[in-house]
Design a protein around this motif. Sequence first.
Motif, PDB file in Angstrom:
ATOM      1  N   UNK A  52      -3.945   1.693   6.118  1.00  9.39           N
ATOM      2  CA  UNK A  52      -3.017   0.597   5.837  1.00  9.39           C
ATOM      3  C   UNK A  52      -2.991   0.272   4.344  1.00  9.39           C
ATOM      4  N   UNK A  53      -4.173   0.176   3.722  1.00 10.81           N
ATOM      5  CA  UNK A  53      -4.260  -0.171   2.302  1.00 10.81           C
ATOM      6  C   UNK A  53      -3.635   0.908   1.423  1.00 10.81           C
ATOM      7  N   UNK A  54      -3.812   2.154   1.802  1.00 13.73           N
ATOM      8  CA  UNK A  54      -3.238   3.253   1.022  1.00 13.73           C
ATOM      9  C   UNK A  54      -1.713   3.229   1.082  1.00 13.73           C
ATOM     10  N   UNK A  55      -1.160   3.013   2.280  1.00 16.17           N
ATOM     11  CA  UNK A  55       0.296   2.985   2.425  1.00 16.17           C
ATOM     12  C   UNK A  55       0.905   1.801   1.695  1.00 16.17           C
ATOM     13  N   UNK A  56       0.194   0.694   1.628  1.00 13.01           N
ATOM     14  CA  UNK A  56       0.693  -0.471   0.884  1.00 13.01           C
ATOM     15  C   UNK A  56       0.947  -0.124  -0.578  1.00 13.01           C
ATOM     16  N   UNK A  57       0.059   0.656  -1.169  1.00 12.03           N
ATOM     17  CA  UNK A  57       0.220   1.028  -2.577  1.00 12.03           C
ATOM     18  C   UNK A  57       1.346   2.041  -2.737  1.00 12.03           C
ATOM     19  N   UNK A  58       1.455   2.983  -1.799  1.00 16.10           N
ATOM     20  CA  UNK A  58       2.560   3.944  -1.833  1.00 16.10           C
ATOM     21  C   UNK A  58       3.894   3.212  -1.758  1.00 16.10           C
ATOM     22  N   UNK A  59       3.991   2.256  -0.828  1.00 16.59           N
ATOM     23  CA  UNK A  59       5.217   1.487  -0.665  1.00 16.59           C
ATOM     24  C   UNK A  59       5.480   0.601  -1.883  1.00 16.59           C
ATOM     25  N   UNK A  60       4.432   0.001  -2.414  1.00 19.39           N
ATOM     26  CA  UNK A  60       4.556  -0.827  -3.618  1.00 19.39           C
ATOM     27  C   UNK A  60       5.187  -0.032  -4.750  1.00 19.39           C
ATOM     28  N   UNK A  61       4.708   1.160  -4.992  1.00 18.60           N
ATOM     29  CA  UNK A  61       5.244   1.976  -6.084  1.00 18.60           C
ATOM     30  C   UNK A  61       6.709   2.341  -5.835  1.00 18.60           C
TER      31      UNK A  61
END
Length: 273
Positions: free
Chosen positions: A189-198
């Motif tokens: 979940x935390x990894x995808x949040x950063x991918x989506x943020x970018x």
Amino acid sequence: MTSNDYNLVYLQKVWYINNMAKILYFDIETAPNLSYVWGQYEQNVIDHERQWYILCFGYRWEHQKKTSVCSLIDYKDAYAKDPENDYHVVKKLWDLISEADIVIAHNGDKFDMRKANARFVYHGLGPASPVKSVDTLKVARRYFMFNSNKLNELGTYLGVGQKESTGGFETWAGCMRGDIKAWKTMIKYAKQDVVLLRDVYLQLRPWMTNHPNLNVYDAVSDHSCPTCGSINLQRRGYKYTKVASYQQWQCNDCRSWSRSRLANKIEKPTIVP
């Protein structure tokens, strides 16, 4: 290519990375407070049995392709002794922010940076090195009128993706119990949040008139896009003020607008005696 050619390419890559702005994307996940209350709804907290701490955070450098997550379970010995001690996670975040020139987070100014600062001072680390901050929540509110400014809804609206499903609060509770399955879900979940943020940031970036000027940091070109650093610019007329005109540019990569730093030469009127 010869070994000397590969060495030259490597040195050129290292030089480029060392002479560009260091941009860090990050997102923090915290454990909740454990508190005493008398009832279920709209309660005043009687006392905190245990205050919140950082479970993990996702991060990525702009000049790298890898998105990473730093979590409590990465430090097995410390986690075995005290699963609520977030010192090593906090220290890693402190190091990353101190290395960065620009940090990007969604609701970062109000939540992530202030939460990070609260743990920095708790662990006696002192302030991280000052950085420029880009808060994509503020950007969404300032320049647009979306139905929702939440990261997940922005990702859906812009067609760049969605957040990973967490399964609800049970994932947070599971992490606090040391459940490895819950931790795997949290890290994903935390990894995808950063991918989506970018991805959301890149979509909103051309509208940011207050975006940090990358030309201040980058030494790649005499003239490049101040928003993304690209040298792929085209002349698009002039920008006029009350006293001068400037060459106007549009970036062919990120599509943002900029102007030359120096004004065009202005001919003074000839005074006829």
